[in-house]
Design a protein around this motif. Structure first.
Motif, PDB file in Angstrom:
ATOM      1  N   ASN A  19      45.604  39.725  48.696  1.00  0.00           N
ATOM      2  CA  ASN A  19      44.419  40.570  48.652  1.00  0.00           C
ATOM      3  C   ASN A  19      44.806  41.862  47.934  1.00  0.00           C
ATOM      4  O   ASN A  19      45.261  42.819  48.546  1.00  0.00           O
ATOM      5  CB  ASN A  19      43.949  40.855  50.082  1.00  0.00           C
ATOM      6  N   GLU A  20      44.639  41.895  46.615  1.00  0.00           N
ATOM      7  CA  GLU A  20      45.111  43.027  45.833  1.00  0.00           C
ATOM      8  C   GLU A  20      44.290  43.189  44.558  1.00  0.00           C
ATOM      9  O   GLU A  20      43.547  42.297  44.156  1.00  0.00           O
ATOM     10  CB  GLU A  20      46.594  42.868  45.489  1.00  0.00           C
ATOM     11  N   ILE A  21      44.446  44.355  43.939  1.00  0.00           N
ATOM     12  CA  ILE A  21      43.741  44.645  42.687  1.00  0.00           C
ATOM     13  C   ILE A  21      44.658  45.447  41.776  1.00  0.00           C
ATOM     14  O   ILE A  21      45.438  46.294  42.228  1.00  0.00           O
ATOM     15  CB  ILE A  21      42.417  45.411  42.949  1.00  0.00           C
ATOM     16  N   PHE A  22      44.588  45.149  40.476  1.00  0.00           N
ATOM     17  CA  PHE A  22      45.401  45.821  39.466  1.00  0.00           C
ATOM     18  C   PHE A  22      44.484  46.615  38.535  1.00  0.00           C
ATOM     19  O   PHE A  22      43.430  46.116  38.126  1.00  0.00           O
ATOM     20  CB  PHE A  22      46.192  44.800  38.648  1.00  0.00           C
ATOM     21  N   VAL A  23      44.914  47.819  38.214  1.00  0.00           N
ATOM     22  CA  VAL A  23      44.154  48.689  37.313  1.00  0.00           C
ATOM     23  C   VAL A  23      45.088  49.166  36.208  1.00  0.00           C
ATOM     24  O   VAL A  23      46.158  49.720  36.482  1.00  0.00           O
ATOM     25  CB  VAL A  23      43.565  49.911  38.054  1.00  0.00           C
TER      26      VAL A  23
ATOM     27  N   LYS B  91      41.847  43.868  37.205  1.00  0.00           N
ATOM     28  CA  LYS B  91      41.943  42.446  37.550  1.00  0.00           C
ATOM     29  C   LYS B  91      41.946  42.352  39.057  1.00  0.00           C
ATOM     30  O   LYS B  91      42.842  42.869  39.725  1.00  0.00           O
ATOM     31  CB  LYS B  91      43.190  41.808  36.953  1.00  0.00           C
ATOM     32  N   SER B  92      40.916  41.705  39.599  1.00  0.00           N
ATOM     33  CA  SER B  92      40.692  41.719  41.047  1.00  0.00           C
ATOM     34  C   SER B  92      41.080  40.394  41.689  1.00  0.00           C
ATOM     35  O   SER B  92      40.668  39.318  41.246  1.00  0.00           O
ATOM     36  CB  SER B  92      39.214  42.008  41.334  1.00  0.00           C
ATOM     37  N   TYR B  93      41.912  40.497  42.725  1.00  0.00           N
ATOM     38  CA  TYR B  93      42.227  39.363  43.586  1.00  0.00           C
ATOM     39  C   TYR B  93      41.679  39.631  44.995  1.00  0.00           C
ATOM     40  O   TYR B  93      42.132  39.018  45.965  1.00  0.00           O
ATOM     41  CB  TYR B  93      43.739  39.160  43.690  1.00  0.00           C
ATOM     42  N   LEU B  94      40.739  40.561  45.116  1.00  0.00           N
ATOM     43  CA  LEU B  94      40.228  40.955  46.430  1.00  0.00           C
ATOM     44  C   LEU B  94      39.375  39.849  47.042  1.00  0.00           C
ATOM     45  O   LEU B  94      38.508  39.277  46.371  1.00  0.00           O
ATOM     46  CB  LEU B  94      39.404  42.237  46.310  1.00  0.00           C
ATOM     47  N   GLN B  95      39.622  39.566  48.306  1.00  0.00           N
ATOM     48  CA  GLN B  95      38.900  38.507  48.999  1.00  0.00           C
ATOM     49  C   GLN B  95      37.479  38.971  49.323  1.00  0.00           C
ATOM     50  O   GLN B  95      37.280  40.025  49.921  1.00  0.00           O
ATOM     51  CB  GLN B  95      39.649  38.135  50.273  1.00  0.00           C
ATOM     52  N   GLY B  96      36.501  38.187  48.884  1.00  0.00           N
ATOM     53  CA  GLY B  96      35.108  38.519  49.149  1.00  0.00           C
ATOM     54  C   GLY B  96      34.497  39.496  48.163  1.00  0.00           C
ATOM     55  O   GLY B  96      33.339  39.880  48.301  1.00  0.00           O
ATOM     56  N   ASN B  97      35.249  39.922  47.154  1.00  0.00           N
ATOM     57  CA  ASN B  97      34.758  40.859  46.139  1.00  0.00           C
ATOM     58  C   ASN B  97      34.067  42.082  46.746  1.00  0.00           C
ATOM     59  O   ASN B  97      32.877  42.338  46.496  1.00  0.00           O
ATOM     60  CB  ASN B  97      33.799  40.173  45.165  1.00  0.00           C
ATOM     61  N   PRO B  98      34.770  42.874  47.571  1.00  0.00           N
ATOM     62  CA  PRO B  98      34.137  44.058  48.181  1.00  0.00           C
ATOM     63  C   PRO B  98      33.877  45.143  47.147  1.00  0.00           C
ATOM     64  O   PRO B  98      34.459  45.153  46.057  1.00  0.00           O
ATOM     65  CB  PRO B  98      35.197  44.517  49.198  1.00  0.00           C
ATOM     66  N   GLN B  99      33.005  46.065  47.501  1.00  0.00           N
ATOM     67  CA  GLN B  99      32.679  47.192  46.626  1.00  0.00           C
ATOM     68  C   GLN B  99      33.855  48.164  46.561  1.00  0.00           C
ATOM     69  O   GLN B  99      34.578  48.363  47.529  1.00  0.00           O
ATOM     70  CB  GLN B  99      31.444  47.899  47.160  1.00  0.00           C
TER      71      GLN B  99
END
Length: 426
Positions: free
Chosen positions: A171-175, A203-211
């Motif tokens: 559950n992570e995100i790269f910017v 690049k988003s690996y966040l579960q459920g695509n939260p805001q």
């Protein structure tokens, strides 16, 4: 509408091939690659051979090619090829020959869902996910060697290259904040013209695509209205369709509803004066009418804790040059010099250029006949500076907004500055 689509390796091997309409003969891939190898310089993105329109992109040493015999919009097809490349990268992690060969079944599945009978259908990662049943085989990209200092042992440097689906997805995100510099200096080293083209890529690996809430530095100036020198001042900017900018003008905060996969949240452009990362100085000494000494000094103006990687300096010598010798005037290691006699081109490369330091090179030239100093070509530089933002644009914070939930996903941010056109006149 497209007739065919294929992916070729740098050797011309056909890795992926799909014929949508059956209105072209086989062997068009060989026609294209033969032309690409014989073409001097970079092959134009759109060419017509034997009545067939070839449109291509080159990504990671691979050719993504579309063919058609119809009069289609080139920008539409090139944009579609760019989207296909992004989809493959999202699902496979990286776009390389090895990853394509190991995931060819998955890639054929992506192409068949994205393009039907030559027409674009579902072209977003979110739309395709319910229809993709194959899982990607992860491939580590050995070419990606830069490891940002902020990445701990819990997040390997290849983490951003993992597939969007499959086992082991965290559950992570790269910017990434990418900036490309265009700069032109006069013969005395003063800046004549300059611009920065930048983007915030996620690049988003966040579960459920939260805001998400992404805040930029508060001293950011929009449209350069009353900004101070040294502040990040944007001339032009635009945003991804999933970005809410209601708080941007007042608080410099972006509210993002991230799609799955890689996307560009913001593009921006800065024109005018800013602190360039390198200054170029040159001196010409005419020893005799048949001998010239040409000295170049380059000074790094950024912090000593940072460095420029893979710095390459190029310049041409007069057409009457018969011999060239190099003398390195600085004690910086990993310097290489090369003279290409046919092109009269000098290459000077430095693997690692520490900030605050200076490098110098003397070029001793023998001529067959006297020449003017104006026959010396302009000096151009190519470089990349990790963890450096030339515009001073900074990401203040990145927060995940989930009502009623307290989550702490992994968040990684890095800055990369590259040269687009960095030239000094002589």
């Amino acid at each position: 509408m497209l007739s065919q689509f294929y992916i070729l390796s740098a050797r011309g091997d056909t890795i992926i091939s799909r014929d949508f309409r059956g209105d072209l003969v086989k062997g068009t891939n060989e026609i294209f690659f033969r032309k690409a190898k014989l073409w001097k310089g970079d092959l134009p993105p759109v060419i017509n051979l034997e009545g067939i329109n070839f449109l291509h992109l080159k990504k990671g040493g691979l050719y993504l090619v579309a063919t058609t015999i119809r009069n289609v919009s080139p920008s539409y097809v090139l944009d579609l090829l760019q989207i296909v490349a992004k989809l493959i990268k999202d699902y496979c992690g990286v776009l390389t020959e090895e990853s394509i060969r190991k995931n060819f079944t998955l890639i054929y599945e992506i192409i068949d869902e994205a393009i039907d009978y030559g027409y674009a259908q579902s072209t977003s990662t979110d739309q395709l996910r319910p229809y993709i049943v194959n899982e990607a085989i992860s491939v580590e990209n050995s070419l990606f060697t830069f490891r940002p200092s902020f990445l701990s042992s819990s997040a390997p440097h290849t983490a951003v290259q993992r597939p969007m689906a499959g086992k082991g997805v965290k559950n992570e995100i790269f910017v990434d904040v990418y900036e490309k510099i265009t700069a032109l200096f006069d013969s005395k080293g003063y800046l004549i013209n300059s611009a920065i083209d930048g983007c915030i890529q996620m690049k988003s690996y966040l579960q459920g695509n939260p805001q998400l809430k992404l805040a930029l530095n508060e001293d950011l100036v929009l449209n350069k209205s009353g900004g101070l020198y040294g502040n990040a001042a944007l001339d032009d900017f635009n945003f991804h369709e999933g970005v809410n900018t209601s708080e941007f003008n007042d608080f410099k905060i972006l509210t993002i509803n991230p799609p799955e996969g890689e996307f560009i949240a913001m593009n921006y452009r800065i024109k005018g004066e800013y602190q360039t990362p390198f200054r170029i100085f040159h001196f010409i000494d005419e020893i005799t009418p048949y001998k010239l000494d040409f000295t170049i000094r380059i000074r790094a103006l950024f912090n000593s804790k940072q460095f420029g990687s893979n710095v390459v300096v190029k310049f041409t010598m007069p057409k009457t040059t018969t011999s060239v010798s190099f003398e390195q005037l600085s004690k910086v290691s990993n310097q290489k010099t090369e003279y290409k006699d046919i092109e009269k081109l000098c290459d000077w490369s430095v693997k690692k250029f520490i900030g605050g330091s200076e490098i110098a090179l003397k070029v001793k030239t023998s001529l067959s006949s006297p020449c003017s100093q104006k026959e010396l070509g302009q000096i151009s530089m190519n470089f990349e500076i990790p963890m450096y933002s030339v515009s001073n644009l900074q990401i203040k914070y990145l927060r995940v907004v989930e009502p009623g939930k307290q989550t702490t996903p992994y968040k990684w941010v890095r800055y990369i500055t590259q040269s687009s056109s960095y030239v000094c006149r002589i």
